[in-house]
Scaffold this motif. Structure first.
Motif, mmCIF file in Angstrom:
data_model
loop_
_atom_site.group_PDB
_atom_site.id
_atom_site.type_symbol
_atom_site.label_atom_id
_atom_site.label_comp_id
_atom_site.label_asym_id
_atom_site.label_seq_id
_atom_site.Cartn_x
_atom_site.Cartn_y
_atom_site.Cartn_z
ATOM 1 N N VAL A 225 -9.316 2.651 1.985
ATOM 2 C CA VAL A 225 -8.190 3.330 2.106
ATOM 3 C C VAL A 225 -8.505 4.970 1.882
ATOM 4 N N LYS B 211 -6.643 8.294 0.917
ATOM 5 C CA LYS B 211 -5.522 8.772 0.321
ATOM 6 C C LYS B 211 -5.196 10.167 0.901
ATOM 7 N N LEU C 157 -9.710 -3.448 1.529
ATOM 8 C CA LEU C 157 -9.207 -2.184 2.343
ATOM 9 C C LEU C 157 -10.099 -0.926 2.010
ATOM 10 N N THR D 267 -3.874 5.857 4.164
ATOM 11 C CA THR D 267 -4.074 4.907 5.402
ATOM 12 C C THR D 267 -5.166 4.026 5.307
ATOM 13 N N ILE D 268 -5.224 3.080 6.014
ATOM 14 C CA ILE D 268 -6.178 1.908 5.968
ATOM 15 C C ILE D 268 -7.354 2.483 6.869
ATOM 16 N N LEU E 205 0.762 -1.218 0.011
ATOM 17 C CA LEU E 205 0.023 0.055 0.091
ATOM 18 C C LEU E 205 0.814 1.161 -0.170
#
Length: 102
Positions: A81, A83, A79, A65-66, A57
């Motif tokens: 996510v 950005k 996931l 980040t997740i 990732l």
């Protein structure tokens, strides 16, 4: 006698065809159930995501980040996510960090 023999052969052929059709149906149902199970994801903590996925990732989406993570029985990860630019994405990966297209 010929009529009796013909009727017996015809009946046997019909039963065989029906049995083969039923077997195919059972196989198709089993395949559909496996595919449905593999598509069912259960939520997991972001910390439970394998390091290989986190590294992939970071390489593919620096600073992302997740938000949420999910895993299915096939050990595939979904996931959600966030950005850096504020966009969100839904990504899929296997346990080794290889991206999966869904």
């Amino acid at each position: 006698m010929k009529n009796l023999m013909f009727a017996a052969v015809l009946s046997l052929g019909t039963m065989t065809a029906f049995a083969q059709e039923e077997e195919t149906t059972v196989e198709e149902v089993a395949t559909e159930q496996v595919e449905a199970t593999q598509d069912e994801y259960s939520e997991i903590a972001a910390e439970e995501v394998p390091a290989a996925i986190s590294e992939a990732l970071e390489a593919a989406h620096p600073g992302a980040t997740i938000s949420k993570a999910y895993m299915n029985e096939a050990s595939e990860y979904k996931l959600e996510v966030a950005k850096e630019d504020g966009e969100t994405a839904e990504l899929y990966a296997d346990a080794e960090g290889n991206w999966i297209e869904k």
